[in-house]
Design an enzyme around this catalytic site. Structure first.
Site, PDB file in Angstrom:
ATOM      1  N   ASP A  31       0.836  -1.318   0.017  1.00 15.40           N
ATOM      2  CA  ASP A  31       0.057  -0.137   0.071  1.00 15.40           C
ATOM      3  C   ASP A  31       0.815   1.150   0.028  1.00 15.40           C
ATOM      4  O   ASP A  31       2.318   1.022   0.131  1.00 15.40           O
ATOM      5  CB  ASP A  31      -0.849  -0.070   1.223  1.00 15.40           C
ATOM      6  CG  ASP A  31      -2.249   0.667   0.992  1.00 15.40           C
ATOM      7  OD1 ASP A  31      -2.352   1.525  -0.112  1.00 15.40           O
ATOM      8  OD2 ASP A  31      -3.253   0.622   1.581  1.00 15.40           O
ATOM      9  N   ILE A  76      -9.116   1.677  -5.532  1.00 11.95           N
ATOM     10  CA  ILE A  76      -9.877   2.973  -5.495  1.00 11.95           C
ATOM     11  C   ILE A  76     -11.277   2.629  -5.128  1.00 11.95           C
ATOM     12  O   ILE A  76     -12.183   2.105  -5.928  1.00 11.95           O
ATOM     13  CB  ILE A  76      -9.713   3.531  -6.772  1.00 11.95           C
ATOM     14  CG1 ILE A  76      -8.134   3.552  -7.191  1.00 11.95           C
ATOM     15  CG2 ILE A  76     -10.291   4.884  -6.862  1.00 11.95           C
ATOM     16  CD1 ILE A  76      -7.290   4.590  -6.505  1.00 11.95           C
ATOM     17  N   SER A 114     -17.716  -5.709  -3.851  1.00 17.19           N
ATOM     18  CA  SER A 114     -18.506  -4.749  -3.565  1.00 17.19           C
ATOM     19  C   SER A 114     -19.613  -4.890  -3.831  1.00 17.19           C
ATOM     20  O   SER A 114     -20.361  -5.199  -4.684  1.00 17.19           O
ATOM     21  CB  SER A 114     -17.940  -3.306  -4.029  1.00 17.19           C
ATOM     22  OG  SER A 114     -18.910  -2.476  -3.540  1.00 17.19           O
ATOM     23  N   TYR A 143     -16.762   2.850  -9.934  1.00 17.26           N
ATOM     24  CA  TYR A 143     -16.127   2.060  -9.040  1.00 17.26           C
ATOM     25  C   TYR A 143     -16.848   0.603  -8.959  1.00 17.26           C
ATOM     26  O   TYR A 143     -16.142  -0.449  -9.035  1.00 17.26           O
ATOM     27  CB  TYR A 143     -16.101   2.548  -7.701  1.00 17.26           C
ATOM     28  CG  TYR A 143     -16.026   1.462  -6.505  1.00 17.26           C
ATOM     29  CD1 TYR A 143     -14.653   1.154  -6.237  1.00 17.26           C
ATOM     30  CD2 TYR A 143     -17.222   1.306  -5.664  1.00 17.26           C
ATOM     31  CE1 TYR A 143     -14.527   0.209  -5.076  1.00 17.26           C
ATOM     32  CE2 TYR A 143     -17.057   0.255  -4.631  1.00 17.26           C
ATOM     33  CZ  TYR A 143     -15.783  -0.212  -4.164  1.00 17.26           C
ATOM     34  OH  TYR A 143     -15.616  -0.970  -3.219  1.00 17.26           O
ATOM     35  N   VAL A 175     -19.567  -0.993   5.443  1.00 17.00           N
ATOM     36  CA  VAL A 175     -19.073  -1.433   6.522  1.00 17.00           C
ATOM     37  C   VAL A 175     -18.749  -0.098   7.401  1.00 17.00           C
ATOM     38  O   VAL A 175     -18.252   0.901   6.883  1.00 17.00           O
ATOM     39  CB  VAL A 175     -17.720  -1.985   6.184  1.00 17.00           C
ATOM     40  CG1 VAL A 175     -16.893  -2.653   7.129  1.00 17.00           C
ATOM     41  CG2 VAL A 175     -17.860  -3.188   4.940  1.00 17.00           C
ATOM     42  N   LYS A 183     -11.045   8.389   5.482  1.00 17.89           N
ATOM     43  CA  LYS A 183     -11.605   8.242   4.145  1.00 17.89           C
ATOM     44  C   LYS A 183     -12.544   9.428   3.961  1.00 17.89           C
ATOM     45  O   LYS A 183     -13.149   9.627   2.546  1.00 17.89           O
ATOM     46  CB  LYS A 183     -12.787   6.915   4.509  1.00 17.89           C
ATOM     47  CG  LYS A 183     -11.917   5.770   4.563  1.00 17.89           C
ATOM     48  CD  LYS A 183     -12.820   4.620   4.760  1.00 17.89           C
ATOM     49  CE  LYS A 183     -13.980   4.444   3.769  1.00 17.89           C
ATOM     50  NZ  LYS A 183     -13.426   3.633   2.402  1.00 17.89           N
ATOM     51  N   LYS A 192     -19.186   9.883  10.772  1.00 20.95           N
ATOM     52  CA  LYS A 192     -19.623  11.263  10.503  1.00 20.95           C
ATOM     53  C   LYS A 192     -20.351  11.903  11.619  1.00 20.95           C
ATOM     54  O   LYS A 192     -20.537  12.926  11.897  1.00 20.95           O
ATOM     55  CB  LYS A 192     -20.173  11.427   9.000  1.00 20.95           C
ATOM     56  CG  LYS A 192     -19.402  11.203   7.977  1.00 20.95           C
ATOM     57  CD  LYS A 192     -20.215  11.223   6.613  1.00 20.95           C
ATOM     58  CE  LYS A 192     -19.330  11.034   5.583  1.00 20.95           C
ATOM     59  NZ  LYS A 192     -20.176  11.049   4.235  1.00 20.95           N
ATOM     60  N   SER A 208     -35.683  11.625   1.884  1.00 23.96           N
ATOM     61  CA  SER A 208     -35.814  10.748   0.631  1.00 23.96           C
ATOM     62  C   SER A 208     -36.554  11.507  -0.569  1.00 23.96           C
ATOM     63  O   SER A 208     -37.193  12.284  -0.120  1.00 23.96           O
ATOM     64  CB  SER A 208     -36.881   9.628   1.318  1.00 23.96           C
ATOM     65  OG  SER A 208     -37.211   8.738   0.109  1.00 23.96           O
ATOM     66  N   ARG A 220     -29.924   0.086   4.360  1.00 21.28           N
ATOM     67  CA  ARG A 220     -28.681  -0.177   3.960  1.00 21.28           C
ATOM     68  C   ARG A 220     -28.450  -1.540   4.729  1.00 21.28           C
ATOM     69  O   ARG A 220     -29.071  -1.667   5.818  1.00 21.28           O
ATOM     70  CB  ARG A 220     -27.390   0.751   4.229  1.00 21.28           C
ATOM     71  CG  ARG A 220     -27.663   1.731   3.501  1.00 21.28           C
ATOM     72  CD  ARG A 220     -27.173   1.517   1.973  1.00 21.28           C
ATOM     73  NE  ARG A 220     -26.839   2.782   1.266  1.00 21.28           N
ATOM     74  CZ  ARG A 220     -28.001   3.344   0.540  1.00 21.28           C
ATOM     75  NH1 ARG A 220     -29.185   2.745   0.693  1.00 21.28           N
ATOM     76  NH2 ARG A 220     -27.681   4.274  -0.128  1.00 21.28           N
TER      77      ARG A 220
END
Length: 327
Positions: A31, A76, A114, A143, A175, A183, A192, A208, A220
């Protein structure tokens, strides 16, 4: 020796910590650190080597008698990254080079796919790895497409006999957990919202813009990084397990539930305000994800996953609220 690509990152550094606790022997990380505090994700670890991604294949060739397994977590991972050439170079081309190296040298290989491969979820969230099923998926961003492209390619290669002695791809859902602090906007809503909630202020969530979902009711499959590490550790112990597997809890929960869990862990009443979602996100926003987990359980994984409330409480109390929040 076990090699972890992306070992300075969120999931990778938690895996490195677990491998060290399990006393697996030498661990090498592939890395780059860049600027900032990302180095703190590995500050407590003992490592055999830290290798730049550009030197990875040369390092593997020089140590191929020692390397027994590669966990390929490097990517990425920003869903808003616009440089598609960069995404493909890292997430597809480099990943494919590692796959072929492991196949040639008979080294076990576990990699990060993912849930972004599922796109808007209209085709479901079954980890059906048949070529026909994979061909039906429509990721919403570059991605997710890069991860899907790699999934499709290695399924084809594996069916033709070009494969490592063990291989597994993990479709990580949402996750959260320690060591995600670098990040930026890609941090979990737990990370956050914690500093806001800890000050007794109001946490903001997107409204929404879908008639079937209330404000804050977007769903989620939130999964603790501890559970992700447990699954990868289990794969290391079960070399006969191969395939692409979902990695979530199998239970969708709302963003409002998530934030309420943060407030609860702090012993505070929830304070939530709903704001408009940016228009550039509305046409590619996922309102619902939930991992279908039957394939992993049928493969033999029987450990219970943390509930949202327990996982968030562990994260808040053991890490976010501490002077040293790193694992």
């Amino acid at each position: 020796m076990i090699v972890v690509t992306g070992g300075t990152g969120f999931i990778g550094s938690n895996l490195v910590a677990a491998l060290e606790e399990q006393e697996v022997g030498e661990i090498a990380v592939v890395d780059s650190f860049g600027v900032g505090d990302r180095w703190k994700n590995l500050a407590k670890r003992e490592l055999a080597a830290v290798v730049a991604p550009s030197a990875c294949i040369d390092y593997l060739n020089a140590n191929k008698q020692k390397v027994e397994m590669i966990f390929h977590m490097g990517a990425i991972s920003s869903t808003t990254e616009q440089d598609v050439d960069l995404i493909i170079a890292n997430n597809f081309t480099f990943s494919l080079a590692l796959w072929h190296w492991c196949a040639r040298n008979q080294v076990r290989f576990v990699y990060a796919s993912s849930a972004a491969t599922y796109g808007d979820g209209s085709r479901g969230f079954r980890d059906d790895q048949t070529p026909d099923a994979l061909a039906q998926l429509r990721p919403l961003n570059a991605y997710g497409w890069s991860k899907h492209l790699f999934d499709r390619r290695i399924i084809r290669l594996a069916s033709e006999g070009t494969k490592p002695p063990q291989w597994a791809g993990l479709k990580f859902f949402n996750v959260y957990g320690p060591n995600e602090y670098h990040k930026g906007d890609m941090k979990s809503v737990v990370a956050k919202s914690y500093p806001v909630a800890a000050k007794g202020e109001t946490v903001r969530l997107f409204k929404s813009h879908h008639p079937e979902f209330a404000d804050g009711g977007q769903l989620r499959d939130f999964v603790s990084v501890n559970d992700c590490v447990n699954v990868m550790s289990w794969l290391r112990e079960h070399s006969d397990v191969n395939g692409i597997f979902n990695l979530g809890t199998g239970k969708a929960r709302s963003f409002a539930d998530l934030v309420r869990a943060v407030f609860s862990a702090l012993g505070r009443e929830p304070q939530i305000e709903y704001i408009d979602m940016p228009e550039n996100l509305r046409d590619r926003y996922q309102y619902y994800t939930q991992a279908e987990m039957s394939r992993l359980t049928q493969a033999g994984y029987d450990r219970a996953f943390l509930s949202l409330e327990d996982g968030v409480a562990d994260y808040v109390k053991r890490y976010l609220s501490q002077m040293d929040p790193y694992r």
